[in-house]
Design an enzyme around this catalytic site. Sequence first.
Site, PDB file in Angstrom:
ATOM      1  N   ASP A  83      -1.249   7.178  17.089  1.00 41.11           N
ATOM      2  CA  ASP A  83      -0.454   7.785  16.017  1.00 41.11           C
ATOM      3  C   ASP A  83       0.057   9.164  16.428  1.00 41.11           C
ATOM      4  O   ASP A  83      -0.605   9.894  17.176  1.00 41.11           O
ATOM      5  CB  ASP A  83      -1.287   7.935  14.747  1.00 41.11           C
ATOM      6  N   ASP A 105      -9.220   1.786  17.470  1.00 41.46           N
ATOM      7  CA  ASP A 105      -8.899   1.096  16.208  1.00 41.46           C
ATOM      8  C   ASP A 105      -7.940  -0.084  16.387  1.00 41.46           C
ATOM      9  O   ASP A 105      -7.441  -0.623  15.409  1.00 41.46           O
ATOM     10  CB  ASP A 105      -8.343   2.079  15.185  1.00 41.46           C
ATOM     11  N   TYR A 132       0.273   5.709  -0.004  1.00 42.80           N
ATOM     12  CA  TYR A 132      -0.642   6.842  -0.013  1.00 42.80           C
ATOM     13  C   TYR A 132      -0.686   7.427  -1.425  1.00 42.80           C
ATOM     14  O   TYR A 132       0.296   7.315  -2.185  1.00 42.80           O
ATOM     15  CB  TYR A 132      -0.181   7.915   0.972  1.00 42.80           C
ATOM     16  N   ARG A 140       0.825  -1.203   0.000  1.00 40.19           N
ATOM     17  CA  ARG A 140       0.000   0.000   0.000  1.00 40.19           C
ATOM     18  C   ARG A 140       0.864   1.260   0.000  1.00 40.19           C
ATOM     19  O   ARG A 140       1.895   1.338   0.675  1.00 40.19           O
ATOM     20  CB  ARG A 140      -0.921   0.023   1.219  1.00 40.19           C
ATOM     21  N   ASP A 185      -9.337   6.987  15.787  1.00 40.47           N
ATOM     22  CA  ASP A 185      -7.928   6.882  15.403  1.00 40.47           C
ATOM     23  C   ASP A 185      -7.246   8.204  15.746  1.00 40.47           C
ATOM     24  O   ASP A 185      -7.086   9.078  14.896  1.00 40.47           O
ATOM     25  CB  ASP A 185      -7.831   6.565  13.901  1.00 40.47           C
TER      26      ASP A 185
END
Length: 287
Positions: A165, A160, A129, A127, A197
């Site tokens: 983060d 989550d 962005y 993956r 999140d």
Amino acid sequence: MATAVTASATAATRFTRLAGVGLRHSSCRLRTAVRFQRPGLTTTALLRPTELKPKDQGQPDTLDYRVFLVDGAGRKFSPWHDVPLRAGDGVFHFIVEIPKESSAKMEVATDEAFTPIKQDTKKGNLRYYPYNINWNYGLLPQTWEDPTAANADVEGALGDNDPVDVVEIGERRANIGDVLRVKPLAALAMIDEGELDWKIVAISLDDPKASLVNDVDDVEQHFPGTLTAIRDWFRDYKIPDGKPANRFGLGNKPTSKAYALKVIEETNESWEKLVKRKIPAGELSLA
């Protein structure tokens, strides 16, 4: 992936330091140990996180690529479980997963032993962005967003199932696996497909402007437009893939530093419950 039995045994060994025994990795005892103090957050550790270095395994942009944290003797440590959260008064450790101005979606492998950093996948494909992220991005160690806990402040959203983060706004481009000392400045309550999140906005203590910013209002003064840019980036990054935009709670605004510290404390307490097996770990590795 560690089995539930292995994870439980490893977690129990890791936390025998509470009884004055010590932390073990594999079959050898280290002088490294995590210690807890209450009330408050996880605090000191004999481990010196800044001495840990990232070590690549495999080639970047492949499914097998991993970045481990190792000490000078080559012993592996978990960036999620072994690096202490606190780094001093109001200062926290931050592990870089995605350097600024890059697009590979790197993340801690929460279901693998020693939780190395790997590139996320979807349907067997790596993956990325759709565009570069403009800040250093990563996690706060020893935190966990509990997927069974509803947050009354944020629409009752559940966690989550990941560490918290961090968006680090300093000028230096860090490297994958770097351990930085940061101070939180604000938080954004992102809601991603119904899950909470958190994004803690922070700055590295090594940044030239670190002494100038101590709360959310200082960010707007010395980094004008940055908080809005962070919110909009995380709101919109899934749109090019045909998915809906993410949402934000708490009035769509960044919180104060005090609220960000509350988020860190609560998620650190959730992590403690997780590693002490007070909450089922499921597929998560505690090794």
